[in-house]
Design a protein around this motif. Structure first.
Motif, PDB file in Angstrom:
ATOM      1  N   LEU A  34       0.793  -1.424  -0.146  1.00 32.82           N
ATOM      2  CA  LEU A  34      -0.360   0.165   0.201  1.00 32.82           C
ATOM      3  C   LEU A  34       0.956   1.571  -0.198  1.00 32.82           C
ATOM      4  CD1 LEU A  34      -2.462  -1.184   2.460  1.00 32.82           C
ATOM      5  CD2 LEU A  34      -2.893  -0.464  -0.232  1.00 32.82           C
ATOM      6  N   PRO A  35       2.104   1.716   0.549  1.00 32.79           N
ATOM      7  CA  PRO A  35       2.713   3.155   0.933  1.00 32.79           C
ATOM      8  C   PRO A  35       3.626   3.404  -0.876  1.00 32.79           C
ATOM      9  CG  PRO A  35       3.327   1.423   2.668  1.00 32.79           C
ATOM     10  CD  PRO A  35       2.369   0.210   1.714  1.00 32.79           C
ATOM     11  N   GLY A  36       3.182   4.271  -1.078  1.00 32.91           N
ATOM     12  CA  GLY A  36       3.258   4.542  -2.102  1.00 32.91           C
ATOM     13  C   GLY A  36       2.027   4.370  -3.135  1.00 32.91           C
ATOM     14  N   LEU A  37       1.224   4.005  -3.057  1.00 34.41           N
ATOM     15  CA  LEU A  37      -0.110   3.602  -4.197  1.00 34.41           C
ATOM     16  C   LEU A  37      -0.531   5.153  -4.375  1.00 34.41           C
ATOM     17  CD1 LEU A  37      -1.474   0.400  -3.362  1.00 34.41           C
ATOM     18  CD2 LEU A  37      -0.098   0.427  -5.375  1.00 34.41           C
ATOM     19  N   SER A  38      -0.725   6.000  -3.918  1.00 33.40           N
ATOM     20  CA  SER A  38      -0.783   7.357  -3.974  1.00 33.40           C
ATOM     21  C   SER A  38       0.170   7.799  -5.159  1.00 33.40           C
ATOM     22  CB  SER A  38      -1.290   7.853  -2.889  1.00 33.40           C
ATOM     23  OG  SER A  38       0.206   8.732  -2.736  1.00 33.40           O
ATOM     24  N   GLU A  39       0.692   7.824  -5.392  1.00 26.59           N
ATOM     25  CA  GLU A  39       1.579   8.092  -6.756  1.00 26.59           C
ATOM     26  C   GLU A  39       1.438   7.312  -8.388  1.00 26.59           C
ATOM     27  OE1 GLU A  39       2.206  11.644  -6.308  1.00 26.59           O
ATOM     28  OE2 GLU A  39       1.888  11.218  -4.303  1.00 26.59           O
ATOM     29  N   ALA A  40       1.129   5.996  -7.645  1.00 29.68           N
ATOM     30  CA  ALA A  40       1.233   5.397  -8.348  1.00 29.68           C
ATOM     31  C   ALA A  40       0.187   5.130  -9.569  1.00 29.68           C
ATOM     32  CB  ALA A  40       1.169   3.399  -8.140  1.00 29.68           C
ATOM     33  N   GLY A  41       0.201   4.681 -10.429  1.00 36.25           N
ATOM     34  CA  GLY A  41      -0.923   4.481 -11.562  1.00 36.25           C
ATOM     35  C   GLY A  41      -1.699   4.058 -12.101  1.00 36.25           C
ATOM     36  N   ASP A  42      -2.684   3.441 -12.637  1.00 30.89           N
ATOM     37  CA  ASP A  42      -4.006   2.937 -12.293  1.00 30.89           C
ATOM     38  C   ASP A  42      -3.519   1.632 -12.692  1.00 30.89           C
ATOM     39  OD1 ASP A  42      -5.419   5.193 -11.989  1.00 30.89           O
ATOM     40  OD2 ASP A  42      -6.916   5.267 -13.891  1.00 30.89           O
ATOM     41  N   GLU A  43      -2.478   0.916 -13.713  1.00 30.48           N
ATOM     42  CA  GLU A  43      -2.267  -0.651 -13.737  1.00 30.48           C
ATOM     43  C   GLU A  43      -1.623  -0.710 -12.526  1.00 30.48           C
ATOM     44  OE1 GLU A  43      -3.413  -2.056 -15.751  1.00 30.48           O
ATOM     45  OE2 GLU A  43      -4.537   0.053 -16.339  1.00 30.48           O
ATOM     46  N   ASP A  44      -0.646   0.020 -11.654  1.00 30.87           N
ATOM     47  CA  ASP A  44       0.058  -0.814 -10.916  1.00 30.87           C
ATOM     48  C   ASP A  44      -1.219  -0.985  -9.441  1.00 30.87           C
ATOM     49  OD1 ASP A  44       2.619  -0.575 -11.577  1.00 30.87           O
ATOM     50  OD2 ASP A  44       2.875   1.989 -10.840  1.00 30.87           O
ATOM     51  N   VAL A  45      -1.709  -0.559  -9.434  1.00 29.04           N
ATOM     52  CA  VAL A  45      -3.034  -0.318  -8.380  1.00 29.04           C
ATOM     53  C   VAL A  45      -3.772  -1.312  -8.421  1.00 29.04           C
ATOM     54  CG1 VAL A  45      -5.371   0.896  -7.432  1.00 29.04           C
ATOM     55  CG2 VAL A  45      -2.912   2.173  -7.673  1.00 29.04           C
ATOM     56  N   PHE A  46      -4.258  -1.736 -10.010  1.00 33.39           N
ATOM     57  CA  PHE A  46      -5.474  -2.473 -10.283  1.00 33.39           C
ATOM     58  C   PHE A  46      -4.077  -4.397 -10.178  1.00 33.39           C
ATOM     59  CE2 PHE A  46      -8.405   0.226 -13.291  1.00 33.39           C
ATOM     60  CZ  PHE A  46      -9.252  -0.634 -12.205  1.00 33.39           C
ATOM     61  N   ALA A  47      -3.036  -4.125 -10.518  1.00 34.47           N
ATOM     62  CA  ALA A  47      -2.142  -5.060 -10.136  1.00 34.47           C
ATOM     63  C   ALA A  47      -2.134  -5.569  -8.629  1.00 34.47           C
ATOM     64  CB  ALA A  47      -0.897  -5.017 -10.390  1.00 34.47           C
ATOM     65  N   HIS A 100     -15.075  -3.853   1.572  1.00 41.22           N
ATOM     66  CA  HIS A 100     -14.760  -2.821   1.894  1.00 41.22           C
ATOM     67  C   HIS A 100     -13.548  -2.482   3.122  1.00 41.22           C
ATOM     68  CE1 HIS A 100     -16.041   0.263   3.879  1.00 41.22           C
ATOM     69  NE2 HIS A 100     -15.648  -0.045   5.561  1.00 41.22           N
ATOM     70  N   TYR A 101     -13.257  -3.544   2.802  1.00 43.83           N
ATOM     71  CA  TYR A 101     -11.254  -3.054   3.702  1.00 43.83           C
ATOM     72  C   TYR A 101     -10.213  -2.855   2.312  1.00 43.83           C
ATOM     73  CZ  TYR A 101      -6.897  -4.306   5.630  1.00 43.83           C
ATOM     74  OH  TYR A 101      -5.511  -4.608   5.433  1.00 43.83           O
ATOM     75  N   ILE A 102     -10.749  -3.885   0.879  1.00 45.31           N
ATOM     76  CA  ILE A 102      -9.874  -3.027   0.327  1.00 45.31           C
ATOM     77  C   ILE A 102      -9.512  -2.063  -0.316  1.00 45.31           C
ATOM     78  CG2 ILE A 102      -8.763  -4.130  -2.266  1.00 45.31           C
ATOM     79  CD1 ILE A 102      -9.503  -6.737  -1.305  1.00 45.31           C
ATOM     80  N   ASP A 103     -11.179  -1.496  -0.693  1.00 45.08           N
ATOM     81  CA  ASP A 103     -11.462  -0.371  -0.663  1.00 45.08           C
ATOM     82  C   ASP A 103     -11.258   0.467   0.023  1.00 45.08           C
ATOM     83  OD1 ASP A 103     -13.020   2.076  -0.588  1.00 45.08           O
ATOM     84  OD2 ASP A 103     -14.018   1.007  -2.237  1.00 45.08           O
ATOM     85  N   GLU A 104     -11.566   0.493   2.009  1.00 48.29           N
ATOM     86  CA  GLU A 104     -10.663   1.354   2.261  1.00 48.29           C
ATOM     87  C   GLU A 104      -9.338   1.732   2.618  1.00 48.29           C
ATOM     88  OE1 GLU A 104     -12.162   1.143   6.701  1.00 48.29           O
ATOM     89  OE2 GLU A 104     -13.647   1.281   6.658  1.00 48.29           O
ATOM     90  N   ALA A 105      -9.146   0.656   2.536  1.00 53.66           N
ATOM     91  CA  ALA A 105      -7.201   0.708   3.273  1.00 53.66           C
ATOM     92  C   ALA A 105      -6.728   1.560   1.906  1.00 53.66           C
ATOM     93  CB  ALA A 105      -6.692  -1.091   3.348  1.00 53.66           C
ATOM     94  N   HIS A 150      -4.416   5.063   1.808  1.00 49.56           N
ATOM     95  CA  HIS A 150      -2.842   5.218   1.299  1.00 49.56           C
ATOM     96  C   HIS A 150      -3.048   6.207  -0.069  1.00 49.56           C
ATOM     97  CE1 HIS A 150      -1.704   2.482   4.128  1.00 49.56           C
ATOM     98  NE2 HIS A 150      -1.159   2.734   3.569  1.00 49.56           N
ATOM     99  N   GLY A 151      -3.612   6.876   0.068  1.00 47.79           N
ATOM    100  CA  GLY A 151      -4.400   8.223  -1.445  1.00 47.79           C
ATOM    101  C   GLY A 151      -4.621   7.708  -2.417  1.00 47.79           C
ATOM    102  N   VAL A 152      -5.393   6.234  -2.358  1.00 50.55           N
ATOM    103  CA  VAL A 152      -5.661   5.841  -4.404  1.00 50.55           C
ATOM    104  C   VAL A 152      -7.541   6.503  -4.086  1.00 50.55           C
ATOM    105  CG1 VAL A 152      -6.568   4.228  -5.645  1.00 50.55           C
ATOM    106  CG2 VAL A 152      -4.449   3.999  -4.048  1.00 50.55           C
ATOM    107  N   ASP A 153      -7.753   6.873  -5.054  1.00 49.32           N
ATOM    108  CA  ASP A 153      -9.078   7.815  -5.569  1.00 49.32           C
ATOM    109  C   ASP A 153      -9.793   6.067  -5.720  1.00 49.32           C
ATOM    110  OD1 ASP A 153     -11.335   8.975  -6.107  1.00 49.32           O
ATOM    111  OD2 ASP A 153     -10.346  10.281  -7.329  1.00 49.32           O
TER     112      ASP A 153
END
Length: 133
Positions: A55-68, A99-104, A108-111
């Motif tokens: 999770l740390p750093g995902l706020s700066e990650a691209g969509d594909e990284d978050v989906f991965a 819900h936990y995945i969404d909330e976490a 960590h800054g993911v919209d």
């Protein structure tokens, strides 16, 4: 931090055991320990540990990284479910995990709303592509 579903499941086991010990719960009505055996809780926590580590750093990650990251956690939870004969996560547990995945992610800054909308999905479809449980 978002509370892991396993924390509430463990609390439920403890509360039910206390009610059984106090005689306020009919043993025929107890189910928590059976629904959430130690092996299931440990396996689920191991998956969530790995997810939280990403999770740390995902706020700066691209969509594909978050989906991965979402794909990895969902596939790992699929494996936990399969190891428990496809009966590890019932409807309530599925909703709690999603819900936990969404909330976490959100913490960590993911919209999540923006992420899913950019890909033609509703917010609550985040895990659907990979989820078998």
């Amino acid at each position: 931090m978002a509370e892991r579903p396993t924390a509430s499941w463990r609390r439920g086991i403890v509360e039910e055991a206390a009610q059984l010990a106090a005689g306020t719960l009919d043993p025929d009505c107890s189910c928590m320990a059976e629904l959430f055996p130690d092996a299931l809780l440990a396996a689920t926590d191991k998956v969530l540990d790995a997810f939280e580590g990403e999770l740390p750093g995902l706020s700066e990650a691209g969509d594909e990284d978050v989906f991965a990251v979402v794909e990895r956690v969902v596939l790992a939870l699929n494996a936990v479910d399969a190891a428990h004969d496809g009966a590890a996560f019932e409807t309530d547990e599925r909703e709690e995990l999603c819900h936990y995945i969404d909330e976490a992610l959100t913490e960590h800054g993911v919209d999540v709303v923006g992420l899913t909308a950019r890909h033609g999905l509703g917010r609550y479809q985040l895990t659907d592509k990979w989820r078998e449980w």
